[in-house]
Write a protein that holds these residues in place. Structure first.
Motif, short mmCIF file in Angstrom:
data_model
loop_
_atom_site.label_atom_id
_atom_site.label_comp_id
_atom_site.label_asym_id
_atom_site.label_seq_id
_atom_site.Cartn_x
_atom_site.Cartn_y
_atom_site.Cartn_z
N PHE A 254 0.83 -1.21 0.00
CA PHE A 254 0.00 0.00 0.00
C PHE A 254 0.86 1.26 0.00
CE2 PHE A 254 -2.11 3.38 2.40
CZ PHE A 254 -3.24 3.55 1.63
N LYS B 254 0.54 3.16 -3.35
CA LYS B 254 -0.59 4.08 -3.34
C LYS B 254 -0.32 5.43 -2.71
CE LYS B 254 -3.78 1.12 -4.90
NZ LYS B 254 -3.72 1.09 -6.36
N THR B 255 0.73 5.54 -1.93
CA THR B 255 0.90 6.81 -1.20
C THR B 255 1.93 7.72 -1.87
OG1 THR B 255 2.69 6.02 0.19
CG2 THR B 255 0.46 5.62 0.99
N ALA B 256 1.85 8.97 -1.48
CA ALA B 256 2.78 9.96 -2.03
C ALA B 256 4.21 9.64 -1.64
CB ALA B 256 2.40 11.36 -1.55
N ARG C 114 5.61 7.00 -3.84
CA ARG C 114 5.93 7.56 -5.14
C ARG C 114 7.29 8.26 -5.11
NH1 ARG C 114 1.64 7.56 -8.70
NH2 ARG C 114 0.59 5.94 -7.55
N LYS C 115 7.54 8.94 -3.99
CA LYS C 115 8.80 9.69 -3.90
C LYS C 115 10.00 8.75 -3.84
CE LYS C 115 6.76 13.75 -1.85
NZ LYS C 115 6.63 14.58 -0.67
N TYR D 126 10.19 5.85 -5.37
CA TYR D 126 10.42 5.47 -6.77
C TYR D 126 11.15 6.59 -7.51
CZ TYR D 126 7.46 1.29 -6.87
OH TYR D 126 6.94 0.04 -6.68
N GLY E 5 14.11 2.65 -8.99
CA GLY E 5 12.94 3.26 -9.60
C GLY E 5 11.90 2.31 -10.15
N GLU E 6 12.16 1.02 -10.12
CA GLU E 6 11.20 0.09 -10.69
C GLU E 6 11.07 -1.14 -9.81
OE1 GLU E 6 10.93 -0.80 -15.21
OE2 GLU E 6 12.82 0.21 -14.84
#
Ligand SMILES: Nc1ncnc2c1ncn2[C@@H]1O[C@H](COP(=O)(O)OP(=O)(O)OP(=O)(O)O)[C@@H](O)[C@H]1O
Ligand SMILES: [Mg+2]
Lengths: 318, 505
Positions: free
Chosen positions: A182, A186-188, A191-192, A194, A265-266
């Motif tokens: 999650f 799903k969270t900001a 994302r950061k 990544y 990043g992946e």
């Protein structure tokens, strides 16, 4: 021309290559031996890989953030001997000991990340160094002893079952996987992480504190490693300084197998978990069909290469 | 627009940003030397200069990407010795960088919204909402890329547009664009101009860097010129013409934008029959010795795809490629090079060169097998080769051991060209050969292309710059959605003709 976002059948197959491999292995071993597809053995595979799965979550987070941690095995070792020594030698209450192990590992992780930033050096090289430090610490704590007779409530975490069927540690693993999945997906903040791994310069220019994100990834990974150490020692009922050693390689193998990019990043968590169980089933099945240790190595390597070919992810990332 | 201009002259508008005495030293170069320029509210301020003049360095100072060696930045009345990227963003400064510094493996939406506070405040990312927002932003550019697509799957032009959208989402007070039109086509340029005008109408200051001087007359209010890291002048756009701009930039007058060239010979060196694959279909043409054959088309028409197909870097599904009358089967770029074809790709950063390697390393790599003595690289010969090309292409660098990443955009492109030329191909494919290259260097590259053609090499040239295409080519083939829409001979050249084929009419 841009690709339409709808995935082609080919891409879906690549996406599903690991689950397909997993099913193929299950079918193969079920045919080869009737000892494989039994409730007992399947539960065994699950239970034996709980700590690997949790640890692989840690490895994945670090790799996505653009790092690599070779010291995870000895972090586990330090945590395991510490928690067990506290309980058996000093009689520290179980919850306090658990907390200490997790906090300690998160500090060790933070130390790794922090040093890499301070030294402006590759995390792999930094953790090669800290690995030796952690190894020393672990043996200093354990004095090369093995700790047995762990408290009942501690063993509960590793050996008991809810309603007599579902192992407690499997539930813990599922909860952790869901949370990590999650947060990363799903969270900001996920994302950061990544973003920091994908292109640190772009991250910096977008106003992200890339250094902080990278260190934090190590901190969070440390927490997971601590939990993993608890799960492992609670299941085996003992701990010494070799507990967990080498697990980082299983974790990295699972990550790479599932397409986590080496350059960061992946990566997708569910694939990592499937990869963990592909490796787990492989080890278990080969044991059951009485394959020797050396053919097992070869089979492992071949599977690795085949599935790399199927996912083709890493060559794309080059 | 006119009323706006008068207002500014009447002194109604206020200064928002001023850079004072900015100097930036790099080892061996002064990228900026005591430069002071101020920017007013709601103006479109162009920044021009040759490759390496310091334009990108200047705007990187504003955005906080680099720290100047000395000087101050005054913004809304406060002075700063330097800015942090985060600080600049919070102040309302948004930048579209020349080099497209992006998250390759992340989605379009992620790239647009990364680091935008209002987006990341909530714990959970609202994927649906941001996709819709991204779609709306992209629609301003008539760009229908799915926001969930990964950046690395996009063409350069679309990646450029993503950067523009990213600048819009930040509600910036100052928007800086470093060569935004370098890689996009005519129709997209129009949309970009619309956006710039809209920003200006909203009171946003736009700092605009471009080598396409003509477009400045359409959108800019003032122009500042840099030369060799030094400030030359700032003028109102109505008080200057293109000739003067060039004079300020290069410090001398330039003649004849497109130099004349001897006509092609009759010998056919490359024949393409019914070629299909890699997104193009049924392509037929012949290339003659010493010819420059242009390829036109809108973004997505398949020009680059066709070039990669001819080069062997993509698989053909059917059709025939003949080099000097002999059919060739190319299944890799290596095959293409062996067949005597060289490709200068559009994307110099990822395909064109090894950006983190020194200049000489890049130039020698494609001919490295011939630069050895008993398997060991002959460093003298290697440096000499690099030195030759540095002279020939006028690559501007203090030393050849400098990393290519430290060069200005235009000089990087020259390194790419040198690298391809070093392998000595007979057929050269130039994909956007002067993208991001200043007028002086552009002229040199045109001369070089003519010289190559006259010495018996043949050239395929893809370009989105209409003037360049019409000026340099002897014939033009126009693609439309992967098909060959038409062929135009020199006598019939006109922008309208190319565009009508390109849009499929
Ligand atoms: N990171 C760096 N390290 C060393 N030198 C650099 C670096 N960045 C820029 N330079 C040098 O500073 C000078 C100015 O470069 P800059 O990129 O600002 O030019 P520019 O005007 O943007 O050129 P172009 O039109 O080609 O983009 C050049 O001589 C370049 O080689
Ligand atoms: Mg520049």
């Amino acid at each position: 021309m841009e690709k339409a976002n709808k995935k082609s059948i080919g891409e879906i197959l690549v996406d599903l290559s690991l689950p397909i491999l997993l099913v193929a292995l299950v079918i193969f071993f079920s045919i080869m031996t009737d000892k494989f597809f039994t409730p007992l053995n399947l539960t065994n595979i699950l239970v034996q890989n709980v700590h690997v799965a949790v640890c692989s979550c840690a490895v994945m987070i670090i790799m996505i953030s653009g790092g690599c941690d070779l010291s995870i095995g000895y972090q586990m070792s330090v945590a395991a001997v510490l928690v067990c020594k506290m309980m058996t030698v000093y009689g520290v209450p179980v919850p306090v000991a658990l907390l200490c192990a997790v906090v300690l590992c998160s500090l060790l992780g933070t130390f790794n990340g922090f040093m890499a930033q301070k030294l402006k050096s590759n995390t792999m090289i930094v953790t090669l160094g800290t690995m030796a430090i952690f190894q020393g610490i672990s043996y200093l704590i354990s004095e090369s002893k093995t700790y047995h007779n762990l408290p009942k409530s501690y063993m509960f975490l590793g050996q008991s079952k809810v309603f007599g069927v579902i192992p407690v540690n499997v539930i813990i693993m599922i909860v952790i996987v869901v949370i990590v999945g999650f947060v990363m997906g799903k969270t900001a903040i996920g994302r950061k992480v990544y973003a920091a791994g994908d292109n640190p310069e772009a991250g910096r220019l977008a106003g992200l504190n890339v250094a902080k994100i990278k260190v934090l990834s190590f901190t969070v990974a440390g927490v997971l490693v601590g939990i993993s150490a608890i799960l492992l020692s609670a299941r085996s009922g003992s701990a010494d300084s070799s507990t967990g050693v080498g697990i980082e390689f299983t974790g990295i193998t699972a990550c790479v197998l599932s397409g986590v990019a080496l350059k960061g990043g992946e990566g997708t968590l569910w694939k990592v978990i499937v990869a963990v169980f592909v490796l787990g089933i492989l080890a278990n099945g080969m044991q059951l069909i009485n394959l020797g240790t050396y053919p097992q190595y070869i089979a492992k390597g071949v599977i690795m290469l085949v599935s790399l070919y199927m996912t083709n992810k890493n060559s794309k990332a080059m | 627009m006119n009323s706006n201009r008068n207002e500014r002259k009447g002194g109604v508008l206020t200064e928002v940003l001023a850079l004072k005495n900015i100097t930036k030293d790099y080892p061996g170069v002064k990228a900026l030397d005591d430069v002071s320029i101020s920017f007013e509210e709601g103006e479109v301020h162009a920044l021009i200069g040759e490759n390496g003049a310091g334009k990108s360095t200047f705007i990187k100072t504003i955005s906080g990407a680099i720290k100047p060696t000395s000087g101050t930045i005054a913004y809304e009345g406060k002075e700063y010795p330097y800015l942090e990227p985060k600080q600049a963003i919070d102040m309302g400064i948004a930048v579209v960088y020349q080099e497209l510094i992006q998250f390759e493996a992340m989605s379009v939406a992620d790239n647009i919204f990364m680091g935008v506070e209002s987006e990341s405040k909530g714990l959970v990312v609202n994927e649906k909402e941001r996709c819709e927002k991204a779609k709306a932003l992209l629609a301003k550019f008539d760009c229908d890329v799915n926001p969930a697509t990964l950046i690395r799957e996009l063409s350069i032009a679309n990646r450029q547009i993503i950067e523009l959208a990213k600048a819009m989402v930040r509600n910036a007070k100052i928007v800086i664009m470093d060569e935004p039109t370098a890689a996009i086509t005519v129709s997209e340029q129009e949309k970009l101009y619309q956006v710039v005008k809209q920003l200006k109408a909203d009171g946003v200051t736009v700092i605009y860097i471009s080598h396409r001087l003509e477009e400045l007359f359409e959108i800019c209010d003032r122009v500042s010129v840099l030369r060799d890291g030094q400030y030359v002048t700032t003028v109102n756009i109505e008080d200057i013409d293109k000739q003067d701009m060039i004079k300020y930039m290069v410090g001398r007058e330039l003649s004849n934008a497109y130099p004349p060239k001897e006509p092609a010979q009759s010998e056919v060196v490359l024949e393409v029959e019914n070629l299909s694959g890699n997104g193009v279909e049924g392509i037929n043409f012949q290339l003659h010795k010493g010819e420059i054959l242009g390829f036109a088309g809108l973004v997505g028409a398949g020009r680059t795809e066709l070039m990669h197909l001819i080069f062997g870097n993509a698989k053909k599904t059917s059709g025939i490629i003949k080099v000097k009358g002999k059919e060739v089967h190319l299944s890799s770029a290596n095959d293409g090079m062996k067949a005597g074809i060289g490709l200068i790709p559009e994307d110099r950063k990822f395909q064109g060169c090894f950006i983190d390697k020194p200049i000489f390393w890049n130039i020698s790599i494609s001919d490295i097998d011939h630069l050895t003595k008993g398997g060991v690289v002959d460093q003298k010969a290697e440096m000499k080769l690099a030195e030759d090309y540095k002279e020939r292409l006028k690559i501007k660098t203090p030393f050849l051991k400098q990393l290519t990443s430290g060069l200005s955009g235009g000089n990087q492109q020259k390194v790419v060209i040198a690298k391809v030329l070093a392998s000595n191909p007979d057929i050269l494919i130039f994909d956007e050969p002067t993208r991001g290259i200043d007028i002086g260097a552009r002229h040199e590259i045109y001369l070089l292309m003519n010289e190559l053609a006259e010495s018996g090499k043949s050239i395929l040239m893809v370009s989105s710059d209409m003037e360049e295409l019409l000026g340099m080519s002897e014939r033009i083939i126009v693609l439309h959605e992967g098909h060959q829409a038409g062929e135009i001979s020199k006598a019939e050249f006109s922008q309208e003709r190319v565009l009508s084929f390109a849009s499929g009419i």
